[in-house]
Design a protein around this motif. Structure first.
Motif, PDB file in Angstrom:
ATOM      1  N   ALA A 153      35.544  39.639  41.465  1.00  0.00           N
ATOM      2  CA  ALA A 153      36.263  38.638  40.682  1.00  0.00           C
ATOM      3  C   ALA A 153      37.645  39.136  40.265  1.00  0.00           C
ATOM      4  O   ALA A 153      38.572  38.344  40.064  1.00  0.00           O
ATOM      5  CB  ALA A 153      35.456  38.251  39.440  1.00  0.00           C
ATOM      6  N   ALA A 154      37.801  40.446  40.141  1.00  0.00           N
ATOM      7  CA  ALA A 154      39.060  41.004  39.655  1.00  0.00           C
ATOM      8  C   ALA A 154      40.193  40.828  40.661  1.00  0.00           C
ATOM      9  O   ALA A 154      41.352  40.678  40.276  1.00  0.00           O
ATOM     10  CB  ALA A 154      38.896  42.484  39.319  1.00  0.00           C
ATOM     11  N   THR A 155      39.879  40.848  41.951  1.00  0.00           N
ATOM     12  CA  THR A 155      40.930  40.798  42.983  1.00  0.00           C
ATOM     13  C   THR A 155      40.768  39.605  43.925  1.00  0.00           C
ATOM     14  O   THR A 155      41.306  39.610  45.033  1.00  0.00           O
ATOM     15  CB  THR A 155      40.929  42.102  43.802  1.00  0.00           C
ATOM     16  OG1 THR A 155      39.615  42.315  44.342  1.00  0.00           O
ATOM     17  CG2 THR A 155      41.334  43.296  42.957  1.00  0.00           C
ATOM     18  N   ARG A 156      40.056  38.569  43.473  1.00  0.00           N
ATOM     19  CA  ARG A 156      39.815  37.428  44.363  1.00  0.00           C
ATOM     20  C   ARG A 156      41.096  36.690  44.715  1.00  0.00           C
ATOM     21  O   ARG A 156      41.147  35.949  45.694  1.00  0.00           O
ATOM     22  CB  ARG A 156      38.817  36.455  43.719  1.00  0.00           C
ATOM     23  CG  ARG A 156      39.350  35.716  42.505  1.00  0.00           C
ATOM     24  CD  ARG A 156      38.291  34.774  41.923  1.00  0.00           C
ATOM     25  NE  ARG A 156      37.800  33.828  42.910  1.00  0.00           N
ATOM     26  CZ  ARG A 156      38.369  32.665  43.169  1.00  0.00           C
ATOM     27  NH1 ARG A 156      39.455  32.294  42.516  1.00  0.00           N
ATOM     28  NH2 ARG A 156      37.866  31.844  44.071  1.00  0.00           N
ATOM     29  N   ASN A 157      42.161  36.871  43.928  1.00  0.00           N
ATOM     30  CA  ASN A 157      43.435  36.228  44.244  1.00  0.00           C
ATOM     31  C   ASN A 157      44.378  37.122  45.036  1.00  0.00           C
ATOM     32  O   ASN A 157      45.499  36.732  45.331  1.00  0.00           O
ATOM     33  CB  ASN A 157      44.127  35.756  42.966  1.00  0.00           C
ATOM     34  CG  ASN A 157      43.426  34.553  42.368  1.00  0.00           C
ATOM     35  OD1 ASN A 157      42.996  33.658  43.085  1.00  0.00           O
ATOM     36  ND2 ASN A 157      43.286  34.543  41.051  1.00  0.00           N
ATOM     37  N   VAL A 158      43.918  38.338  45.364  1.00  0.00           N
ATOM     38  CA  VAL A 158      44.700  39.219  46.239  1.00  0.00           C
ATOM     39  C   VAL A 158      44.389  38.915  47.693  1.00  0.00           C
ATOM     40  O   VAL A 158      45.293  38.831  48.531  1.00  0.00           O
ATOM     41  CB  VAL A 158      44.413  40.703  45.928  1.00  0.00           C
ATOM     42  CG1 VAL A 158      45.036  41.617  46.978  1.00  0.00           C
ATOM     43  CG2 VAL A 158      44.934  41.060  44.547  1.00  0.00           C
ATOM     44  N   SER A 159      43.108  38.725  47.996  1.00  0.00           N
ATOM     45  CA  SER A 159      42.733  38.548  49.402  1.00  0.00           C
ATOM     46  C   SER A 159      41.353  37.906  49.483  1.00  0.00           C
ATOM     47  O   SER A 159      40.655  37.724  48.492  1.00  0.00           O
ATOM     48  CB  SER A 159      42.696  39.909  50.111  1.00  0.00           C
ATOM     49  OG  SER A 159      41.682  40.735  49.540  1.00  0.00           O
ATOM     50  N   TYR A 160      40.985  37.580  50.728  1.00  0.00           N
ATOM     51  CA  TYR A 160      39.624  37.132  51.007  1.00  0.00           C
ATOM     52  C   TYR A 160      39.108  37.896  52.227  1.00  0.00           C
ATOM     53  O   TYR A 160      39.759  37.877  53.271  1.00  0.00           O
ATOM     54  CB  TYR A 160      39.555  35.633  51.289  1.00  0.00           C
ATOM     55  CG  TYR A 160      38.141  35.190  51.607  1.00  0.00           C
ATOM     56  CD1 TYR A 160      37.213  34.982  50.593  1.00  0.00           C
ATOM     57  CD2 TYR A 160      37.734  35.034  52.931  1.00  0.00           C
ATOM     58  CE1 TYR A 160      35.925  34.614  50.884  1.00  0.00           C
ATOM     59  CE2 TYR A 160      36.434  34.674  53.227  1.00  0.00           C
ATOM     60  CZ  TYR A 160      35.529  34.461  52.208  1.00  0.00           C
ATOM     61  OH  TYR A 160      34.240  34.103  52.486  1.00  0.00           O
ATOM     62  N   PRO A 161      37.963  38.565  52.129  1.00  0.00           N
ATOM     63  CA  PRO A 161      37.201  38.817  50.906  1.00  0.00           C
ATOM     64  C   PRO A 161      38.066  39.579  49.887  1.00  0.00           C
ATOM     65  O   PRO A 161      39.064  40.181  50.260  1.00  0.00           O
ATOM     66  CB  PRO A 161      36.026  39.661  51.387  1.00  0.00           C
ATOM     67  CG  PRO A 161      35.962  39.468  52.860  1.00  0.00           C
ATOM     68  CD  PRO A 161      37.354  39.219  53.300  1.00  0.00           C
ATOM     69  N   PRO A 162      37.678  39.577  48.613  1.00  0.00           N
ATOM     70  CA  PRO A 162      38.478  40.265  47.602  1.00  0.00           C
ATOM     71  C   PRO A 162      38.709  41.741  47.940  1.00  0.00           C
ATOM     72  O   PRO A 162      37.781  42.441  48.364  1.00  0.00           O
ATOM     73  CB  PRO A 162      37.643  40.117  46.325  1.00  0.00           C
ATOM     74  CG  PRO A 162      36.845  38.883  46.551  1.00  0.00           C
ATOM     75  CD  PRO A 162      36.514  38.882  48.013  1.00  0.00           C
TER      76      PRO A 162
END
Length: 413
Positions: free
Chosen positions: A329-338
């Protein structure tokens, strides 16, 4: 920032790939227009100094009695880049702890100041790289990627971390010139920092006298020997009452666009503990203490090579940044998958020698007893023959590009 691209890297991950994921872009976009007339230089310097002090106090316990070196600006920019794509809790954690402004416009101006400190040119040899290496198949958030690349915060590259970790480790070791004794590949990404400075002089030590001299501890006991580069010249020196420290500033580069600052503590038994009381205000006091001598004085600095490789993940966890490494959840806006960075390798190297670009003009000698126009505590010289602290700064903002402690001599007893 100079970018390395190697055969094992796939370059910037293709952003056109469609993935079954919807990024939450709120809070990841710096709004325009910003107030371009607001000058944030003073607050930027203060915040960078705060971060440098925080990092210094975290590095020192892991380097007992050893020469160490790190780059506050490089680490700050990398953490800011990750913070731009972190979830609100982690983002606030990073921004608060490391003095990164929450206001979008102010933060963007900080980025402009920080990323323009290192300019690739013939007169100064600095190599700086900040990389998020993602495992093949991990796709960056296009908006986050746009922010970090347009602001020159970070390069995003791809490599076979899971498919071929052995090759990946060897390629990272080669491009970073790093030992990587404990690199962790449990996650799907790693953060890489590298900054190397090779001390090329314009008017400082190009024709210095090289003398092998004793190097002492703070109590005056001989620890070994160093090769001192000695010159006699007018120089900018000062005395900082808050630290009981003598300081020296040397200009380098065309138009003197960088400064080297050396700090010695002749009245202290332990230089490491002196910085426990350090604040940005004291750093400002230090910089304001410099006065140019009215006559030439003797300056002597050891020829040196200092290299440190720090696991910043461990330091950051101790400082309270814990969710970044294993919470999707901490890096879900950095990439996918996080992106789950399992390592944060921070490597810094400093080389100082007497090979210059231009010969210095001849300087007349001076003798003790001749007034220098300096604080009496400074005396007639600055001889770095005992432990000292060092910083490389730019001349415009005095951002701390590299900070170092020189405690052990080149040749030990």
């Amino acid at each position: 920032m100079q970018v390395f691209v190697f055969a094992f890297l796939a370059g910037c991950v293709g952003l056109s790939v469609s993935v079954p994921h919807s990024f939450d872009l709120r809070g990841t976009h710096i709004q325009e227009p910003c107030n371009v007339y607001e000058d944030v230089t003073h607050s930027y310097r203060s915040d960078i100094y705060n971060f440098a002090i925080t990092l210094y106090n975290a590095v020192v316990p892991r380097s007992p009695g050893l020469n160490f070196i790190y780059s506050p600006v490089s680490a700050w920019l990398t953490l800011a880049a990750i913070g731009e794509g972190a979830d609100p809790v982690t983002r606030q954690q990073i921004f608060n702890l490391f003095n990164i402004p929450h206001d979008d416009c102010t933060r963007q101006k900080y980025y402009q100041l920080a990323t323009s400190r290192i300019i690739v040119a013939d007169d100064i040899k600095i190599i700086s790289n900040r990389i998020l290496l993602l495992d093949a198949g991990v796709t960056p958030n296009p908006t986050w990627f746009d922010i970090v690349t347009k602001n020159n915060l970070l390069d995003v590259l791809a490599g076979p971390i899971r498919h071929n970790p052995a090759v990946t480790i060897e390629e990272i070791r080669r491009l970073m010139q790093a030992e990587l004794p404990r690199i962790n590949f449990d996650g799907n990404s790693v953060i890489l920092n590298k900054i190397d400075y090779n001390g090329l002089w314009t008017t400082e030590f190009a024709e210095a006298r090289i003398e092998r001299s004793p190097f002492y501890d703070q109590a005056g006991n001989s620890l070994g020997f160093v090769d001192l580069m000695k010159v006699t010249k007018r120089a900018r020196l000062g005395y900082v009452k808050s630290l009981n420290a003598r300081v020296l500033e040397l200009p380098i580069g065309v138009n003197e666009r960088y400064r080297m600052v050396f700090v010695m503590f002749p009245e202290s038994k332990d230089i490491i503990t002196e910085f426990e009381v350090l604040t940005p205000e004291i750093i400002f006091e230090l910089l304001e203490s410099f006065r140019e001598s009215v006559v030439p004085v003797e300056v002597a600095i050891p020829r040196m090579v200092i290299s440190s490789e720090i696991d910043l993940r461990t330091l950051l966890e101790d400082l309270g940044v814990t969710s970044l490494w294993n919470d999707p959840a901490a890096t879900r806006n950095v990439s996918y998958p996080p992106a789950l960075p399992s390592s944060f390798v921070h490597r810094t190297t400093l080389t100082l020698d007497n090979h210059g670009l231009h010969s210095p003009p001849p300087q007349p000698t001076t003798t003790h007893g001749t007034p220098t126009g300096l604080d009496p505590k400074v005396d007639h010289d600055f001889i770095a023959n005992r432990p000292f602290l060092y910083a490389l700064c730019d001349a415009e903002t005095y951002s701390v590009i590299i900070a170092s402690a020189y405690i052990e001599p080149t040749y030990k007893n």
